[in-house]
Motif scaffolding. Structure first.
Motif, PDB file in Angstrom:
ATOM      1  N   PHE A   8       0.806  -1.266  -0.198  1.00 36.93           N
ATOM      2  CA  PHE A   8      -0.081   0.224   0.019  1.00 36.93           C
ATOM      3  C   PHE A   8       1.013   1.202  -0.028  1.00 36.93           C
ATOM      4  O   PHE A   8       0.573   2.261  -0.628  1.00 36.93           O
ATOM      5  N   ILE A   9       2.095   1.362   0.817  1.00 33.48           N
ATOM      6  CA  ILE A   9       2.667   2.243   0.731  1.00 33.48           C
ATOM      7  C   ILE A   9       3.619   2.642  -0.322  1.00 33.48           C
ATOM      8  O   ILE A   9       3.581   3.808  -1.016  1.00 33.48           O
ATOM      9  N   ARG A  10       4.008   1.510  -1.067  1.00 29.64           N
ATOM     10  CA  ARG A  10       4.468   1.628  -2.433  1.00 29.64           C
ATOM     11  C   ARG A  10       3.687   2.074  -3.579  1.00 29.64           C
ATOM     12  O   ARG A  10       4.027   2.839  -4.483  1.00 29.64           O
ATOM     13  N   ALA A  11       2.359   1.739  -3.430  1.00 31.07           N
ATOM     14  CA  ALA A  11       1.221   2.180  -4.424  1.00 31.07           C
ATOM     15  C   ALA A  11       1.149   3.801  -4.260  1.00 31.07           C
ATOM     16  O   ALA A  11       1.021   4.456  -5.152  1.00 31.07           O
ATOM     17  N   VAL A  12       0.980   4.221  -2.944  1.00 30.48           N
ATOM     18  CA  VAL A  12       0.869   5.406  -2.716  1.00 30.48           C
ATOM     19  C   VAL A  12       2.109   6.528  -3.095  1.00 30.48           C
ATOM     20  O   VAL A  12       2.086   7.277  -3.825  1.00 30.48           O
ATOM     21  N   ASP A  13       3.291   5.923  -2.796  1.00 31.79           N
ATOM     22  CA  ASP A  13       4.497   6.587  -3.478  1.00 31.79           C
ATOM     23  C   ASP A  13       4.526   6.490  -4.972  1.00 31.79           C
ATOM     24  O   ASP A  13       5.074   7.537  -5.464  1.00 31.79           O
ATOM     25  N   SER A  14       4.295   5.459  -5.326  1.00 31.86           N
ATOM     26  CA  SER A  14       4.244   5.672  -6.874  1.00 31.86           C
ATOM     27  C   SER A  14       3.287   6.513  -7.492  1.00 31.86           C
ATOM     28  O   SER A  14       3.786   7.223  -8.547  1.00 31.86           O
ATOM     29  N   VAL A  33       3.763  10.515   3.808  1.00 29.90           N
ATOM     30  CA  VAL A  33       3.705  10.253   5.025  1.00 29.90           C
ATOM     31  C   VAL A  33       2.384  10.939   5.508  1.00 29.90           C
ATOM     32  O   VAL A  33       1.695  10.214   6.278  1.00 29.90           O
ATOM     33  N   LEU A  34       2.342  12.296   5.219  1.00 25.57           N
ATOM     34  CA  LEU A  34       1.154  12.813   5.477  1.00 25.57           C
ATOM     35  C   LEU A  34      -0.249  12.319   4.976  1.00 25.57           C
ATOM     36  O   LEU A  34      -1.267  11.903   5.594  1.00 25.57           O
ATOM     37  N   THR A  35      -0.023  11.757   3.612  1.00 29.59           N
ATOM     38  CA  THR A  35      -1.370  11.108   3.282  1.00 29.59           C
ATOM     39  C   THR A  35      -1.704   9.790   3.898  1.00 29.59           C
ATOM     40  O   THR A  35      -2.751   9.243   4.377  1.00 29.59           O
ATOM     41  N   LEU A  36      -0.644   8.909   3.968  1.00 29.20           N
ATOM     42  CA  LEU A  36      -0.869   7.739   4.711  1.00 29.20           C
ATOM     43  C   LEU A  36      -1.347   7.840   6.152  1.00 29.20           C
ATOM     44  O   LEU A  36      -2.159   7.005   6.635  1.00 29.20           O
ATOM     45  N   SER A  37      -0.766   8.690   6.842  1.00 26.57           N
ATOM     46  CA  SER A  37      -1.242   9.162   8.173  1.00 26.57           C
ATOM     47  C   SER A  37      -2.742   9.368   8.199  1.00 26.57           C
ATOM     48  O   SER A  37      -3.593   9.028   9.089  1.00 26.57           O
ATOM     49  N   ILE A  38      -3.174  10.220   7.266  1.00 30.40           N
ATOM     50  CA  ILE A  38      -4.580  10.457   7.124  1.00 30.40           C
ATOM     51  C   ILE A  38      -5.604   9.280   6.985  1.00 30.40           C
ATOM     52  O   ILE A  38      -6.487   9.112   7.484  1.00 30.40           O
ATOM     53  N   LEU A  39      -4.813   8.580   6.018  1.00 29.90           N
ATOM     54  CA  LEU A  39      -5.691   7.038   5.527  1.00 29.90           C
ATOM     55  C   LEU A  39      -5.783   6.131   6.534  1.00 29.90           C
ATOM     56  O   LEU A  39      -6.847   5.795   6.731  1.00 29.90           O
ATOM     57  N   CYS A  40      -4.669   5.972   7.125  1.00 22.99           N
ATOM     58  CA  CYS A  40      -4.636   4.997   8.203  1.00 22.99           C
ATOM     59  C   CYS A  40      -5.431   5.350   9.575  1.00 22.99           C
ATOM     60  O   CYS A  40      -5.936   4.660  10.117  1.00 22.99           O
ATOM     61  N   SER A  41      -5.418   6.561  10.021  1.00 23.57           N
ATOM     62  CA  SER A  41      -6.068   7.111  11.157  1.00 23.57           C
ATOM     63  C   SER A  41      -7.534   7.443  10.934  1.00 23.57           C
ATOM     64  O   SER A  41      -8.408   7.503  11.644  1.00 23.57           O
ATOM     65  N   GLY A  42      -7.748   7.867   9.609  1.00 23.68           N
ATOM     66  CA  GLY A  42      -9.072   8.033   9.241  1.00 23.68           C
ATOM     67  C   GLY A  42      -9.511   9.562  10.146  1.00 23.68           C
ATOM     68  O   GLY A  42     -10.796   9.876  10.201  1.00 23.68           O
ATOM     69  N   SER A  43      -8.698  10.345  10.123  1.00 27.15           N
ATOM     70  CA  SER A  43      -8.777  11.674  10.858  1.00 27.15           C
ATOM     71  C   SER A  43      -7.826  12.634  10.175  1.00 27.15           C
ATOM     72  O   SER A  43      -6.638  12.466   9.666  1.00 27.15           O
ATOM     73  N   LEU A  44      -8.208  13.954  10.418  1.00 24.44           N
ATOM     74  CA  LEU A  44      -7.208  14.928  10.130  1.00 24.44           C
ATOM     75  C   LEU A  44      -6.845  15.725  11.340  1.00 24.44           C
ATOM     76  O   LEU A  44      -5.777  16.669  11.254  1.00 24.44           O
ATOM     77  N   THR A  45      -7.006  15.007  12.371  1.00 19.73           N
ATOM     78  CA  THR A  45      -6.280  15.502  13.773  1.00 19.73           C
ATOM     79  C   THR A  45      -4.735  15.136  13.948  1.00 19.73           C
ATOM     80  O   THR A  45      -4.849  14.158  14.033  1.00 19.73           O
ATOM     81  N   LEU A  46      -4.207  16.144  14.025  1.00 18.52           N
ATOM     82  CA  LEU A  46      -2.730  15.707  14.248  1.00 18.52           C
ATOM     83  C   LEU A  46      -2.342  14.904  15.359  1.00 18.52           C
ATOM     84  O   LEU A  46      -1.469  13.618  15.000  1.00 18.52           O
ATOM     85  N   ARG A  47      -3.212  14.717  16.719  1.00 19.15           N
ATOM     86  CA  ARG A  47      -2.927  13.774  17.669  1.00 19.15           C
ATOM     87  C   ARG A  47      -3.374  12.562  17.188  1.00 19.15           C
ATOM     88  O   ARG A  47      -2.304  11.681  17.413  1.00 19.15           O
ATOM     89  N   ARG A  48      -4.388  12.299  16.513  1.00 17.15           N
ATOM     90  CA  ARG A  48      -4.893  11.069  16.116  1.00 17.15           C
ATOM     91  C   ARG A  48      -3.865  10.548  15.286  1.00 17.15           C
ATOM     92  O   ARG A  48      -3.601   9.078  15.228  1.00 17.15           O
ATOM     93  N   MET A  49      -3.413  11.316  14.211  1.00 14.54           N
ATOM     94  CA  MET A  49      -2.593  10.747  12.998  1.00 14.54           C
ATOM     95  C   MET A  49      -1.267  10.295  13.693  1.00 14.54           C
ATOM     96  O   MET A  49      -0.571   9.250  13.115  1.00 14.54           O
ATOM     97  N   ALA A  54       2.744   6.035  15.513  1.00 16.80           N
ATOM     98  CA  ALA A  54       3.235   5.427  16.581  1.00 16.80           C
ATOM     99  C   ALA A  54       2.968   3.888  16.727  1.00 16.80           C
ATOM    100  O   ALA A  54       3.609   3.083  17.018  1.00 16.80           O
ATOM    101  N   TYR A  55       1.549   3.724  16.705  1.00 19.63           N
ATOM    102  CA  TYR A  55       1.021   2.146  17.136  1.00 19.63           C
ATOM    103  C   TYR A  55       1.383   1.266  15.658  1.00 19.63           C
ATOM    104  O   TYR A  55       1.959   0.310  15.996  1.00 19.63           O
ATOM    105  N   LEU A  56       1.554   1.945  14.396  1.00 19.97           N
ATOM    106  CA  LEU A  56       1.847   1.209  13.365  1.00 19.97           C
ATOM    107  C   LEU A  56       3.268   0.999  13.057  1.00 19.97           C
ATOM    108  O   LEU A  56       3.629  -0.037  12.398  1.00 19.97           O
ATOM    109  N   THR A  57       3.995   1.936  13.352  1.00 22.93           N
ATOM    110  CA  THR A  57       5.425   1.584  13.198  1.00 22.93           C
ATOM    111  C   THR A  57       6.175   0.676  14.217  1.00 22.93           C
ATOM    112  O   THR A  57       5.693   0.586  15.374  1.00 22.93           O
TER     113      THR A  57
END
Length: 134
Positions: A8-14, A33-49, A54-57
């Motif tokens: 998924f990361i490779r596809a977004v990067d491509s 990084v910003l796009t993946l953060s938004i997509l994975c968290s489902g939020s635009l809140t910096l704290r949630r992203m 932190a959870y996924l890495t």
């Protein structure tokens, strides 16, 4: 799960590499990084992203470090609509056959003194922001 995340990361990067070929690599990576953060968290809140990152890495970095990193992304002077999002939206729209498009115009009060008017394209159950004004 890790393999699907990597693909998924490779596809977004491509997609960004092909759409923003004139943008410096470091800035393009920040957009990924910003796009993946938004997509994975489902939020635009910096704290949630940041918490999601932190959870996924697999590293032991804390959410505060991820939040600082996201703030640096948002403060990057090269990340303006015309250079970052517009080429990607154009590329995504050119892939689709001609059909009816749904535009969303939304006014939202972020606070008592701040109102945001957003124009977005409805695409696959998500709104792709095209323009906004405060």
């Amino acid at each position: 799960m890790a393999t699907s995340r990597r693909s998924f990361i490779r596809a977004v990067d491509s997609l960004f590499r092909q759409s923003m070929s004139d943008m410096p690599q470091r800035t393009r990576q920040r957009v990924v990084v910003l796009t993946l953060s938004i997509l994975c968290s489902g939020s635009l809140t910096l704290r949630r992203m940041a918490s999601t990152q932190a959870y996924l890495t697999l590293q032991t970095t804390c959410a505060a470090r991820h939040k600082r990193r996201l703030r640096r992304v948002l403060n990057d002077p090269l990340l303006i609509w015309e250079r970052s999002a517009a080429p990607v939206v154009r590329r995504l729209l050119s892939r689709r056959r001609a059909r009816r498009r749904v535009m969303i115009i939304d006014e939202t009060a972020q606070a008592e003194h701040l109102r945001v008017l957003t124009a977005a394209l409805w695409q696959r159950g998500r709104a792709i922001p095209l323009a906004w004004v405060c």
